[in-house]
Design a protein around this motif. Structure first.
Motif, mmCIF file in Angstrom:
data_model
loop_
_atom_site.group_PDB
_atom_site.id
_atom_site.type_symbol
_atom_site.label_atom_id
_atom_site.label_comp_id
_atom_site.label_asym_id
_atom_site.label_seq_id
_atom_site.Cartn_x
_atom_site.Cartn_y
_atom_site.Cartn_z
ATOM 1 N N LEU A 2 0.826 -1.198 0.000
ATOM 2 C CA LEU A 2 0.000 0.000 0.000
ATOM 3 C C LEU A 2 0.869 1.260 0.000
ATOM 4 N N ILE A 3 1.975 1.223 0.726
ATOM 5 C CA ILE A 3 2.879 2.372 0.765
ATOM 6 C C ILE A 3 3.507 2.586 -0.612
ATOM 7 N N CYS A 6 0.866 4.126 -2.903
ATOM 8 C CA CYS A 6 0.660 5.537 -2.553
ATOM 9 C C CYS A 6 1.831 6.390 -3.050
ATOM 10 N N PHE A 10 1.545 9.328 -5.738
ATOM 11 C CA PHE A 10 2.028 10.661 -5.371
ATOM 12 C C PHE A 10 3.022 11.183 -6.409
#
Length: 157
Positions: A2-3, A6, A10
């Motif tokens: 998930l990081i 993201c 971004f």
């Protein structure tokens, strides 16, 4: 995972914002009394700001088209990423998303190169490159890197 997703989103959104700002802002060529971009040439004389449409030459229209295409392809790439994120099979790669992003980076690079080469014919020697021009060059590697990350990335559960 998930990081990582993201972070990729971004990076993509940041590069898309840089592209949008560099295309819209009137600071591709600047000096203390005037600024020029892809669309308008603005001059300040005695505190009065006047803007006139930019050059209508074929090369500036090519730069305009390439910058707009880069924004469109980058936006479509982000949309395709979210679509593939929910529809792609486990272990699949985001090839289409990466391809669109790489095309966007090539469009930015081509537009900036054309502007760099043809700038001497259009802009007076007293003007220098502005921050919007630099943002376009900064956006190029960011978009290329994000496109390559999409190509390498595999979908996991």
């Amino acid at each position: 995972m998930l990081i990582l997703l993201c972070g990729i989103v971004f990076l993509h959104v940041a590069a898309l914002a840089l592209l949008f700002v560099s295309t819209v802002v009137s600071a591709w060529a600047v000096n203390p009394t005037s600024s020029a971009d892809l669309w308008f040439n603005c001059t300040t004389i005695n505190g009065v700001n006047s803007c006139q449409p930019g050059d209508t030459g074929v090369w500036i229209q090519a730069v305009q088209a390439l910058m707009i295409l880069s924004i469109i392809f980058s936006f479509l790439s982000l949309f395709l990423f979210f679509c593939q994120l929910f529809t792609l099979q486990k272990g699949g790669r985001f090839f289409l998303t990466g391809a669109f992003q790489v095309f966007a980076s090539l469009f930015v690079m081509s537009g900036a190169i054309i502007y760099t080469v043809m700038n001497a014919e259009w802009v007076p020697p007293s003007e220098s490159f502005g921050f919007a021009y630099i943002l376009a060059w900064v956006a190029f590697p960011l978009i290329l890197i994000s496109g390559l990350i999409y190509v390498i990335l595999r979908k996991r559960e």
